[in-house]
Design a protein around this motif. Sequence first.
Motif, short mmCIF file in Angstrom:
data_model
loop_
_atom_site.label_atom_id
_atom_site.label_comp_id
_atom_site.label_asym_id
_atom_site.label_seq_id
_atom_site.Cartn_x
_atom_site.Cartn_y
_atom_site.Cartn_z
N ARG A 225 0.86 -1.12 -0.13
CA ARG A 225 0.07 0.17 0.10
C ARG A 225 0.95 1.29 -0.28
NH1 ARG A 225 -4.59 2.17 4.32
NH2 ARG A 225 -5.30 4.10 3.05
N ILE A 226 1.89 1.34 0.80
CA ILE A 226 3.01 2.43 0.82
C ILE A 226 3.49 2.55 -0.66
CG2 ILE A 226 5.20 3.23 1.84
CD1 ILE A 226 4.08 1.77 4.34
N ASN A 227 3.74 1.47 -1.39
CA ASN A 227 4.40 1.62 -2.55
C ASN A 227 3.39 2.12 -3.39
OD1 ASN A 227 6.76 0.50 -1.74
ND2 ASN A 227 6.36 -1.43 -2.96
N ARG A 228 1.98 1.73 -3.44
CA ARG A 228 0.90 1.91 -4.50
C ARG A 228 0.74 3.59 -4.24
NH1 ARG A 228 -1.28 -3.09 -3.17
NH2 ARG A 228 -2.75 -2.17 -1.36
N GLY A 232 6.36 4.72 -2.44
CA GLY A 232 7.62 4.01 -2.05
C GLY A 232 8.16 3.02 -2.73
N ASN A 233 9.48 2.54 -2.59
CA ASN A 233 10.01 1.37 -3.29
C ASN A 233 10.57 0.24 -2.55
OD1 ASN A 233 12.25 2.17 -1.85
ND2 ASN A 233 13.45 2.70 -3.56
N PHE A 234 9.48 0.02 -1.46
CA PHE A 234 9.74 -1.31 -0.88
C PHE A 234 9.82 -2.38 -1.61
CE2 PHE A 234 9.67 -0.75 3.74
CZ PHE A 234 8.65 0.26 3.98
N ASP A 235 11.03 -3.40 -1.62
CA ASP A 235 10.94 -4.71 -2.16
C ASP A 235 10.44 -5.62 -1.27
OD1 ASP A 235 13.63 -6.77 -4.06
OD2 ASP A 235 11.45 -7.15 -3.10
N VAL A 236 9.20 -6.02 -1.33
CA VAL A 236 8.45 -6.70 -0.35
C VAL A 236 9.06 -7.97 -0.15
CG1 VAL A 236 6.26 -7.45 0.58
CG2 VAL A 236 6.44 -5.29 -0.68
N SER A 237 9.53 -8.45 -1.32
CA SER A 237 10.06 -9.68 -1.09
C SER A 237 11.30 -10.01 -0.18
CB SER A 237 10.77 -10.31 -2.48
OG SER A 237 11.65 -9.71 -2.96
N VAL A 264 15.06 2.18 1.86
CA VAL A 264 13.73 2.17 1.19
C VAL A 264 13.38 3.77 1.08
CG1 VAL A 264 11.28 1.96 1.37
CG2 VAL A 264 12.86 0.06 2.09
N THR A 265 13.13 4.16 0.14
CA THR A 265 12.81 5.58 -0.22
C THR A 265 11.32 5.64 -0.35
OG1 THR A 265 14.83 5.77 -1.37
CG2 THR A 265 13.26 7.52 -1.95
#
Length: 320
Positions: A225-228, A232-237, A264-265
């Motif tokens: 959700r933060i990426n969407r 954000g650019n979390f690499d959730v994996s 993470v930015t």
Amino acid sequence: MSVSDEQELQDQQPTKKDFMADVKDGLSAKQKWISSMYFYDAEGSMLFDRICELTEYYPTRTELQILNEHMDDIAAVTGPQAMVIEPGSGSSLKTRRLLAALREPAAYVPVEISREHLLDAVQGLRQDFPALPILPVCADFTSEFDIPEPETAEKRRVVYFPGSTIGNFDPADAVDLLKIMKKKVGREGGLIIGVDLRKDRVTLEKAYNDRDGITALFNLNLLHRINRELGGNFDVSNFSHRAEWNDEESRIEMHLVSEIEQDVTIGGDTFHFDKGEYILSECSYKFTFRAFEELAGKAGWTVKQVWTDNREWFSVQYLE
Ligand code: AVJ
């Protein structure tokens, strides 16, 4: 949903600006954390509805069993022509049991942060309860929200707060929330509240770490959700779900664990994660009867009635 729902919906939900500020503040803290209210975008709300059906997640079915067994008593203490205010109404499944049992309820006021979820729930409720005035409010119930006035004045106001959502608040915040509720219902008002109880560690940890991984998806969805929504650019994996019992604090903690050292930015700011560092994404406090009575007492509430299951895993309590 009808246009009137869209028009009449009092939209007080947190803005994207609030979300960005809360995430940046939380990820700047020594112990990184993000408020669990941000779990509930449309995807998170759908995943939570799936959690409620999991074998391991005992709270929902145990609370429904207590409600079914004691609904007449619960309706009796609520009284006729009551306005029922439900903070964090979600899919309002449990509410149907209560609304069906009440004598001529004056109005039902669902207060929900997820707009889509709220409008969907209201549409269904309007079909099931065509004569009931339903006054939806889209808001974060932890801050002041306005209650719409029903056409027919209510005899009294009762907050209905099932699910042990009170357990998502640290003790001091829980007292503040219970004070807001007390203010909303006034001297003649009441509170019907779900309170999850302390039990063995294995049962508790399984309830927040199901074998199908639905709770893991629910927890990790926060990063998606933060990426969407915040770019954000979390690499959730590179993050994993963890749920563990903290006996000293009497709470289940959900963590989002960084499996590697990474940056993470979000919104132009960069946040560093050491390998093994985690974001505290939710606390779910579990109570003894005495501990909850003391907590509610600090907010001016008195426990009048307690209904529980035969294993004393969960309780529904009535307070004035
Ligand atoms: C809806 C907040 C009560 O804390 O048990 C379920 C949310 N989190 N599984 C809880 C939740 C992980 C739930 N509440």
